[in-house]
Write a protein that holds these residues in place. Sequence first.
Motif, PDB file in Angstrom:
ATOM      1  N   SER A 286       3.856   5.444  27.252  1.00  0.00           N
ATOM      2  CA  SER A 286       3.362   4.907  25.998  1.00  0.00           C
ATOM      3  C   SER A 286       2.333   5.823  25.363  1.00  0.00           C
ATOM      4  N   ALA A 287       2.211   5.722  24.049  1.00  0.00           N
ATOM      5  CA  ALA A 287       1.242   6.491  23.299  1.00  0.00           C
ATOM      6  C   ALA A 287       0.819   5.666  22.081  1.00  0.00           C
ATOM      7  N   LEU A 288      -0.199   6.136  21.394  1.00  0.00           N
ATOM      8  CA  LEU A 288      -0.720   5.405  20.234  1.00  0.00           C
ATOM      9  C   LEU A 288      -1.372   6.396  19.278  1.00  0.00           C
ATOM     10  N   ILE A 289      -1.010   6.295  18.003  1.00  0.00           N
ATOM     11  CA  ILE A 289      -1.697   7.049  16.959  1.00  0.00           C
ATOM     12  C   ILE A 289      -2.352   6.045  16.018  1.00  0.00           C
ATOM     13  N   THR A 290      -3.641   6.234  15.772  1.00  0.00           N
ATOM     14  CA  THR A 290      -4.397   5.345  14.891  1.00  0.00           C
ATOM     15  C   THR A 290      -5.000   6.151  13.746  1.00  0.00           C
ATOM     16  N   PHE A 291      -4.773   5.686  12.520  1.00  0.00           N
ATOM     17  CA  PHE A 291      -5.373   6.271  11.324  1.00  0.00           C
ATOM     18  C   PHE A 291      -6.468   5.321  10.849  1.00  0.00           C
ATOM     19  N   SER A 292      -7.713   5.799  10.743  1.00  0.00           N
ATOM     20  CA  SER A 292      -8.825   4.917  10.379  1.00  0.00           C
ATOM     21  C   SER A 292      -9.697   5.531   9.295  1.00  0.00           C
ATOM     22  N   GLY A 293     -10.474   4.645   8.653  1.00  0.00           N
ATOM     23  CA  GLY A 293     -11.400   5.101   7.626  1.00  0.00           C
ATOM     24  C   GLY A 293     -12.475   4.069   7.359  1.00  0.00           C
ATOM     25  N   ASP A 294     -13.366   4.382   6.445  1.00  0.00           N
ATOM     26  CA  ASP A 294     -14.481   3.502   6.100  1.00  0.00           C
ATOM     27  C   ASP A 294     -14.046   2.576   4.972  1.00  0.00           C
ATOM     28  N   HIS A 295     -13.255   1.562   5.331  1.00  0.00           N
ATOM     29  CA  HIS A 295     -12.651   0.678   4.328  1.00  0.00           C
ATOM     30  C   HIS A 295     -12.925  -0.789   4.647  1.00  0.00           C
ATOM     31  N   SER A 296     -12.965  -1.574   3.597  1.00  0.00           N
ATOM     32  CA  SER A 296     -13.043  -3.024   3.768  1.00  0.00           C
ATOM     33  C   SER A 296     -11.670  -3.529   4.186  1.00  0.00           C
ATOM     34  N   LYS A 297     -11.610  -4.768   4.589  1.00  0.00           N
ATOM     35  CA  LYS A 297     -10.336  -5.367   4.985  1.00  0.00           C
ATOM     36  C   LYS A 297      -9.356  -5.343   3.822  1.00  0.00           C
ATOM     37  N   ARG A 298      -9.836  -5.641   2.635  1.00  0.00           N
ATOM     38  CA  ARG A 298      -8.974  -5.659   1.455  1.00  0.00           C
ATOM     39  C   ARG A 298      -8.433  -4.263   1.158  1.00  0.00           C
ATOM     40  N   GLU A 299      -9.306  -3.258   1.230  1.00  0.00           N
ATOM     41  CA  GLU A 299      -8.881  -1.881   0.954  1.00  0.00           C
ATOM     42  C   GLU A 299      -7.862  -1.402   1.982  1.00  0.00           C
ATOM     43  N   MET A 300      -8.125  -1.706   3.254  1.00  0.00           N
ATOM     44  CA  MET A 300      -7.218  -1.247   4.303  1.00  0.00           C
ATOM     45  C   MET A 300      -5.877  -1.953   4.216  1.00  0.00           C
ATOM     46  N   THR A 301      -5.897  -3.223   3.877  1.00  0.00           N
ATOM     47  CA  THR A 301      -4.644  -3.968   3.708  1.00  0.00           C
ATOM     48  C   THR A 301      -3.801  -3.339   2.608  1.00  0.00           C
ATOM     49  N   HIS A 302      -4.457  -2.918   1.527  1.00  0.00           N
ATOM     50  CA  HIS A 302      -3.742  -2.274   0.416  1.00  0.00           C
ATOM     51  C   HIS A 302      -3.119  -0.949   0.875  1.00  0.00           C
ATOM     52  N   ILE A 303      -3.869  -0.165   1.653  1.00  0.00           N
ATOM     53  CA  ILE A 303      -3.342   1.108   2.158  1.00  0.00           C
ATOM     54  C   ILE A 303      -2.125   0.868   3.052  1.00  0.00           C
ATOM     55  N   ILE A 304      -2.213  -0.125   3.922  1.00  0.00           N
ATOM     56  CA  ILE A 304      -1.096  -0.415   4.831  1.00  0.00           C
ATOM     57  C   ILE A 304       0.133  -0.855   4.047  1.00  0.00           C
ATOM     58  N   ARG A 305      -0.071  -1.727   3.061  1.00  0.00           N
ATOM     59  CA  ARG A 305       1.069  -2.207   2.270  1.00  0.00           C
ATOM     60  C   ARG A 305       1.684  -1.092   1.432  1.00  0.00           C
ATOM     61  N   THR A 306       0.866  -0.158   0.991  1.00  0.00           N
ATOM     62  CA  THR A 306       1.351   0.917   0.129  1.00  0.00           C
ATOM     63  C   THR A 306       1.934   2.080   0.923  1.00  0.00           C
ATOM     64  N   HIS A 307       1.290   2.411   2.036  1.00  0.00           N
ATOM     65  CA  HIS A 307       1.685   3.615   2.778  1.00  0.00           C
ATOM     66  C   HIS A 307       2.027   3.353   4.243  1.00  0.00           C
ATOM     67  N   GLY A 308       2.158   2.092   4.624  1.00  0.00           N
ATOM     68  CA  GLY A 308       2.445   1.782   6.022  1.00  0.00           C
ATOM     69  C   GLY A 308       3.725   2.407   6.525  1.00  0.00           C
ATOM     70  N   TRP A 309       4.765   2.412   5.688  1.00  0.00           N
ATOM     71  CA  TRP A 309       6.042   3.016   6.087  1.00  0.00           C
ATOM     72  C   TRP A 309       5.858   4.512   6.340  1.00  0.00           C
ATOM     73  N   VAL A 310       5.116   5.161   5.457  1.00  0.00           N
ATOM     74  CA  VAL A 310       4.861   6.595   5.609  1.00  0.00           C
ATOM     75  C   VAL A 310       4.127   6.867   6.916  1.00  0.00           C
ATOM     76  N   LEU A 311       3.056   6.114   7.175  1.00  0.00           N
ATOM     77  CA  LEU A 311       2.263   6.322   8.380  1.00  0.00           C
ATOM     78  C   LEU A 311       3.070   6.039   9.648  1.00  0.00           C
ATOM     79  N   ASN A 312       3.845   4.962   9.622  1.00  0.00           N
ATOM     80  CA  ASN A 312       4.636   4.593  10.797  1.00  0.00           C
ATOM     81  C   ASN A 312       5.687   5.660  11.111  1.00  0.00           C
ATOM     82  N   THR A 313       6.425   6.092  10.102  1.00  0.00           N
ATOM     83  CA  THR A 313       7.466   7.103  10.313  1.00  0.00           C
ATOM     84  C   THR A 313       6.864   8.442  10.710  1.00  0.00           C
ATOM     85  N   ALA A 314       5.771   8.811  10.067  1.00  0.00           N
ATOM     86  CA  ALA A 314       5.107  10.076  10.397  1.00  0.00           C
ATOM     87  C   ALA A 314       4.603  10.065  11.837  1.00  0.00           C
ATOM     88  N   ALA A 315       4.063   8.929  12.276  1.00  0.00           N
ATOM     89  CA  ALA A 315       3.574   8.825  13.654  1.00  0.00           C
ATOM     90  C   ALA A 315       4.728   8.937  14.643  1.00  0.00           C
TER      91      ALA A 315
END
Length: 292
Positions: A150-179
């Motif tokens: 098993s392995a894990l890649i985590t992308f993090s930043g200085d974001h509020s819950k609302r901001e991070m939720t928006h990033i995941i909804r907008t770019h989650g597919w990109v991040l998941n496939t890239a990982a």
Amino acid sequence: MHEHQPRRELVEAERHVPELLQAFLVDLEATAHSSDVWRLIVRLGQTLNLPYIDFISASNYHNWKKTLFIRTSYDSTWLNEVNQDPDLHKWSYFRTHAMHYLTPLAVGLEFVDENRHIPEARYKVLREAAARGIRAGFSIPLRVHAPPQSALITFSGDHSKREMTHIIRTHGWVLNTAALMGHQRYMTHFAAEFTERNAISDKQRELLEMIGGGMQDKVIAERLGISVSAVRQRMNNILAKTGLGNRAELAALAMSMGLLPDPLSHLGAKGDASVLVEMGVAEDGPGKIRMR
């Protein structure tokens, strides 16, 4: 990258994915070293304002204490004390989620109320991370080999819950496939770089290939034009250098390094690859498949 190469021209059928992911994958194709892959992953995170990247891989799926490597894009020395405490270490997202599940996970202090219960000591770690700019993130569990590691890649930043939720909804597919693709490419390079990391000479590499191919010492000695005792001395040197214990482990090492073909890739009598064809037809509603 070690050598800059212009991106290849794409056919139109390849352009039906987000441009950010498309560019990442094309650059990934051209990587020659695991460090190249890591730079691409970090650059992707920075592009999405998620500059804090963690990449963890376990060398043994069943024993979480055996870690193959940990890479971070930031100074994570403040976590050393945490990682040395087994009671805290076992509560990481890697241990509690990625080792068991395949679903991506929103993480960090901003999402603590949505995750499984953690002890107060681990909660303090999340607060410290938030104070250092790692408030929220997106973790993607990864698998490789069989039995799976098993392995894990985590992308993090200085974001509020609302901001991070928006990033995941907008770019989650990109991040998941890239990982997923980045991890696969990284591990391919990482395995091939074993000789580089452990200063395995060309002669030792050649010997590993022969051992992995099932040759006995006498045959190897004849092939190399050396004595049997010299073969055994070279083998003992490799055992000492790698920390392995016997010939079988050296053969397994040769395969994991890519020196030998995968035995599961069966070949026909004439050298043609055999093809396993399975067809499933749904019947009587969802979830019921008849194989033929």
